[in-house]
Design an enzyme around this catalytic site. Structure first.
Site, short mmCIF file in Angstrom:
data_model
loop_
_atom_site.label_atom_id
_atom_site.label_comp_id
_atom_site.label_asym_id
_atom_site.label_seq_id
_atom_site.Cartn_x
_atom_site.Cartn_y
_atom_site.Cartn_z
N ALA A 254 0.81 -1.22 0.00
CA ALA A 254 0.00 0.00 0.00
C ALA A 254 0.84 1.27 0.00
CB ALA A 254 -0.94 0.00 1.20
N ALA A 255 2.09 1.18 -0.42
CA ALA A 255 2.96 2.36 -0.37
C ALA A 255 2.38 3.51 -1.18
CB ALA A 255 4.35 2.01 -0.86
N GLY A 256 1.87 3.22 -2.38
CA GLY A 256 1.28 4.27 -3.20
C GLY A 256 0.05 4.87 -2.57
N ASP A 257 -0.76 4.05 -1.90
CA ASP A 257 -1.96 4.55 -1.24
C ASP A 257 -1.60 5.44 -0.06
OD1 ASP A 257 -3.53 3.13 -3.02
OD2 ASP A 257 -3.65 1.38 -1.72
#
Length: 318
Positions: A254-257
């Site tokens: 979930a790094a982009g989120d």
């Protein structure tokens, strides 16, 4: 009224940790299995709330145990769920996530109730969107719904951010409604047909997106950092690069989120865009050092502590 409104998906993540991601036709024995809250919209809302954002979520879940658990988790995080829809005719969305030993992942999603978030639900939340400072969108709900939210928010002069994931063809009408577009390298390539591998190719991809009507393009490049391109009217775009923070990743799910949720929070607080990007990068760097999606999102205190101990500066390229 919430300063930040997130319109998007809510899933339950079913996570299997494997030694390596399977090739087509290959079966890999996993080391462990777990479930966790997920969905790009929900992930971004939770990340924003943990970063002390004033957040509302517009999403659709099923009338089932997964939906009940998601709504309870949102409330615990301090997210306003007044405009979350419970659909009795569809199951809550799920995502099957494989995570390898290096932290890379492969994800398959069954959208379920997410596919039933409709423009009429956006109309019902019109006053909420019109009063928001920032509206954050993704592409795990129907495109008509994304368009309806972008139109409503743009007409009220909110900052509209689209994280174009999962990547696909966007209607030309959508681009001019966006103040910020935040693809990763793969998504930028799928949107523009230009492979992004360095600053020059990132600039070329950004130019294509500017030509379609987007003023600000932020291309996230994982450990390589962030490329920013801003165009104001007919002037040449201003470019900046922000190096990544050196950390050891265990799970990039979930790094982009986390990046997008925390970027949106920073913008609601009036931070200048370069400072907002560094804030969001710090949050993403912390998230990849933890397992899970929503469970990996850091607190505001953790982000600020990380920034204090990891000072870095942007690198301007033009």
């Amino acid at each position: 009224m919430s300063r930040l409104v997130v319109v998007g998906s809510s899933n339950t993540d079913m996570i299997i940790r494997v030694p390596h991601l399977p090739a087509p036709g290959e079966t890999v024995l996993g080391a462990s299995f777990s479930t966790a809250g997920g969905g790009k919209g929900a992930n971004q809302a939770v990340a924003a709330a943990l970063a002390d954002g004033d957040v509302s979520l517009i999403a659709c879940v099923g009338r089932d145990s997964f939906g009940d658990a998601a709504l309870a988790a949102f409330a615990t995080a301090g997210i306003n769920t007044d405009h979350c829809v419970v659909d009795p005719q569809a199951p809550s969305g799920i995502a099957q996530i494989l995570v390898d030993a290096s932290g890379e992942n492969s994800i398959a999603v069954a959208p379920g109730a997410n596919a039933r978030l409709q423009p009429r639900h956006i109309d019902s939340a019109g006053r909420l969107l019109e009063k928001a400072a920032v509206v954050l969108l993704q592409l795990e709900t129907p495109m008509d719904t994304v368009l309806a939210a972008a139109r409503c928010a743009s007409s009220a002069d909110a900052v509209v951010i689209l994280n174009p994931a999962p990547a696909g063809v966007l209607p030309e009408e959508l681009y001019p409604l966006l103040q910020l577009l935040t693809p990763n390298e793969t998504e930028a390539a799928l949107l523009t047909g230009i492979q992004v591998y360095d600053a020059g190719s990132a600039a070329a991809a950004a130019d294509t997106l500017h030509q379609r009507g987007v003023g600000t393009v932020i291309i996230t490049r994982g450990a390589r950092g962030v490329f920013l391109s801003q165009r104001d009217g007919a002037r040449e775009p201003r470019r900046s690069e922000f190096p990544g923070f050196p950390v050891t990743a265990v799970d990039s799910t979930a790094a982009g989120d986390v990046f997008n949720g925390c970027l949106a929070v920073a913008l609601t607080e009036g931070l200048a865009l370069p400072h907002a990007i560094r804030f969001a990068q710090a949050a993403a760097a912390l998230s990849v050092q933890q397992h899970g999606a929503q469970s990996s999102a850091p607190t505001r205190a953790a982000i600020e502590s990380f920034l204090t101990s990891h000072p870095t500066a942007e690198t301007s390229s033009s």
